[in-house]
Scaffold this motif. Sequence first.
Motif, mmCIF file in Angstrom:
data_model
loop_
_atom_site.group_PDB
_atom_site.id
_atom_site.type_symbol
_atom_site.label_atom_id
_atom_site.label_comp_id
_atom_site.label_asym_id
_atom_site.label_seq_id
_atom_site.Cartn_x
_atom_site.Cartn_y
_atom_site.Cartn_z
ATOM 1 N N VAL A 70 0.852 -1.197 0.000
ATOM 2 C CA VAL A 70 0.000 0.000 0.000
ATOM 3 C C VAL A 70 0.879 1.235 0.000
ATOM 4 O O VAL A 70 1.846 1.333 0.757
ATOM 5 N N ARG A 71 0.515 2.199 -0.840
ATOM 6 C CA ARG A 71 1.302 3.432 -0.951
ATOM 7 C C ARG A 71 0.433 4.636 -0.597
ATOM 8 O O ARG A 71 -0.689 4.766 -1.083
ATOM 9 N N TRP A 72 0.993 5.516 0.254
ATOM 10 C CA TRP A 72 0.308 6.745 0.652
ATOM 11 C C TRP A 72 1.098 7.944 0.142
ATOM 12 O O TRP A 72 2.276 8.084 0.431
ATOM 13 N N SER A 73 0.464 8.795 -0.642
ATOM 14 C CA SER A 73 1.159 9.958 -1.182
ATOM 15 C C SER A 73 0.162 11.030 -1.596
ATOM 16 O O SER A 73 -0.805 10.744 -2.318
ATOM 17 N N GLY A 74 0.394 12.245 -1.113
ATOM 18 C CA GLY A 74 -0.408 13.398 -1.538
ATOM 19 C C GLY A 74 -1.891 13.242 -1.293
ATOM 20 O O GLY A 74 -2.716 13.693 -2.113
ATOM 21 N N GLY A 75 -2.268 12.626 -0.179
ATOM 22 C CA GLY A 75 -3.684 12.482 0.147
ATOM 23 C C GLY A 75 -4.381 11.348 -0.573
ATOM 24 O O GLY A 75 -5.611 11.226 -0.517
ATOM 25 N N VAL A 76 -3.602 10.500 -1.252
ATOM 26 C CA VAL A 76 -4.191 9.366 -1.987
ATOM 27 C C VAL A 76 -3.559 8.070 -1.495
ATOM 28 O O VAL A 76 -2.337 7.949 -1.408
ATOM 29 N N LEU A 77 -4.420 7.106 -1.173
ATOM 30 C CA LEU A 77 -3.971 5.783 -0.756
ATOM 31 C C LEU A 77 -4.129 4.837 -1.937
ATOM 32 O O LEU A 77 -5.234 4.651 -2.450
ATOM 33 N N GLU A 78 -3.025 4.234 -2.384
ATOM 34 C CA GLU A 78 -3.053 3.343 -3.536
ATOM 35 C C GLU A 78 -2.958 1.889 -3.070
ATOM 36 O O GLU A 78 -2.044 1.523 -2.334
ATOM 37 N N ILE A 79 -3.916 1.081 -3.525
ATOM 38 C CA ILE A 79 -4.026 -0.310 -3.102
ATOM 39 C C ILE A 79 -3.989 -1.204 -4.336
ATOM 40 O O ILE A 79 -4.771 -0.995 -5.271
ATOM 41 N N PRO A 80 -3.103 -2.192 -4.391
ATOM 42 C CA PRO A 80 -3.038 -3.070 -5.559
ATOM 43 C C PRO A 80 -4.378 -3.761 -5.811
ATOM 44 O O PRO A 80 -5.044 -4.219 -4.878
ATOM 45 N N SER A 81 -4.778 -3.820 -7.067
ATOM 46 C CA SER A 81 -6.055 -4.430 -7.428
ATOM 47 C C SER A 81 -6.022 -4.838 -8.893
ATOM 48 O O SER A 81 -5.241 -4.291 -9.680
#
Length: 300
Positions: free
Chosen positions: A142-153
């Motif tokens: 999981v990556r957190w950057s600039g107010g966005v949480l990115e989750i593999p899908s």
Amino acid sequence: MQRVHFSAQDLARTVVKVAERPLVETLFALDLLARQGGGEDYASWRQRTTGRLGRRSWSLLTLARTLRPVPDLLHMAENAANPKTGTERQNLVAMLEDFHKVALAPYWDRVSAALEADCTARGRTVLAGGIERLLSTVHPMVRWSGGVLEIPSHRSQDVVPGGAGLLLAPSLFLYDRPVLIPAAGRNRPLVLAYPVAGGTAEAVLAAPAAEQNAADALGPLVGRTRAAIMKSLTESCTTTELGRRIGISAASASQHTSVLRSAGLITTHRRLNTARHSLTPLGAALLDGFHHRDLARAHM
């Protein structure tokens, strides 16, 4: 990749705690068993659980290999209470209840303790570095950057919590990846389920002490494999099913059932090319006697 876009209000309402929907953990366990996942940490649990599955649970396992337990089966099960839903969805709930009794209920106290411990550890992260620190360390994928949480899908999706925030929920059976679960209703938070720290599952899912003692005591009398066969025959099954339940070949299962049948501990009914095995009253009494003896010792 799924991208969750946070507002300041979403950040303020993001919390970490055990999931409010216990059904989710059951579905993760179902998925793990259907995929034979988890490696050695879950090997004993997989074998033990497989050996105890009833007919309805085997049907559920087959269904889990066709549909995704989360979110497909979750959506079906949570809508089963609607009077407009069909019998199939209501049957799904019954199958999940049967599966839960075998796969999770014997370990639930330890599972709950492990999940609460993980929440406590994450809470210390929040105290030391804030919510953004928690989001950036929740899982390596999981990556957190600039107010966005990115989750593999497997799909590309942008999600806006709309001020409801995010519930971070640890899972013991979600062993390899985080999963974003839709909100349970309007104004409810999204749920990001993530695996607890590695190395926890094997100890948490160890066989209950009374069960271990009964197996140890019965094993020298009839042999460990035959003891496992007797424990698996609380519900009758074919030779092939029996081998699958305890992890031996059908040929080996046939040899062991022959010995147990000669001793009067099991009975076999043949129809066409199928043989179904069941415990005899003597076999059931023997198994039950060892189990209750160990329960009595545990309370002395």
